[in-house]
Design a protein around this motif. Structure first.
Motif: not given
Length: 260
Positions: A141-159
């Motif tokens: 079967v085919i289901h719809n899925r959602v991928r959620i991505l958060v860029f929380p702050d500079e420090k976290t994305i750099v890490k």
């Protein structure tokens, strides 16, 4: 404790989720769709969907927000994020289209990274909807899925960038050298050799990326899934093919469309 990515999903109203599902139920038409996400009284609503082709969509922001205000009573000042759908391509499901592409990511990464000095947004959330084939009752079967991505702050994305791409200087990334492009041989890669798959997975390990299955029985259509690493499912040659699939995706037409 609820992970940050799931908290974002839980803010959508039931009506918004049904609208998201209805747009992606037309995945067989092989047309991308995109809506703005608005926040009102702490809940997320979506505006009118704009349609594109299988790998591109173009909108004029001022006109789009005006339509949302007129048809749904949503104010431009309430606009927060975007949500878009990756449909079937050539009648098939491509695993690479279940991730965000470099086109989806580069502007957000740069804006959050440089928010302290440029005054941009210091936190950004993205949503991509896609078809996923799975087994249910012994049938495909085919289901719809959602991928959620958060860029929380500079420090976290750099890490996350340092962990996922140890040889890359996060502060040396620009829009030009960080966005994937095709060479004369059809090979697609960015000048910095950033693996954007692994960057997303690194954020997932920190609780800032996850997946929701929005199908199911009535009243049971919220199924949070772990931030699985699709790359772990493939051998070396398959990973190369998967990377090529994602690197070929570009869903916004530059010059006309702004995510802000």
């Amino acid at each position: 404790m609820t992970q940050p990515w799931l908290k974002e999903w839980q803010r959508f109203t039931p009506q918004a989720i049904e609208e998201i599902k209805s747009h992606n139920d037309d995945t067989h038409l092989e047309r991308e769709w995109m809506s703005y996400v608005y926040e009102k009284n702490g809940r997320y609503y979506i505006g009118k969907a704009s349609m594109g082709d299988e790998s591109a969509i173009s909108v004029i922001p001022a006109e789009k927000t005006a339509v949302d205000a007129a048809t749904k009573g949503l104010s431009p000042s309430q606009k927060k994020w975007t949500i878009h759908g990756h449909p079937l391509k050539d009648g098939k499901i491509y695993n690479g289209r279940q991730y965000f592409s470099s086109v989806d990511l580069i502007d957000e990464f740069l804006e959050v990274r440089d928010s302290g000095k440029n005054g941009g947004r210091s936190r950004i959330v993205q949503f991509v909807v896609y078809p996923h084939q799975q087994k249910e009752g012994g049938e495909d079967v085919i289901h719809n899925r959602v991928r959620i991505l958060v860029f929380p702050d500079e420090k976290t994305i750099v890490k996350a960038m340092k962990q996922s791409n140890p040889s890359i200087d996060p502060y040396a990334i620009t829009r030009d050298n960080g966005m994937n492009k095709s060479d004369a041989n059809g090979t697609t890669m960015n000048d910095m050799n950033i693996d954007w798959f692994r960057f997303q997975e690194a954020l997932g390990k920190m609780g800032y990326m996850g997946i929701v299955d929005i199908e199911g029985k009535s009243g049971e259509n919220h199924h949070p899934l772990s931030a699985e690493s699709l790359m772990d499912r493939f051998n070396g040659l398959q990973r190369i093919a998967l990377l090529a699939a994602v690197f070929s995706i570009g869903f916004y037409a530059f010059g006309e469309y702004s995510k802000r």
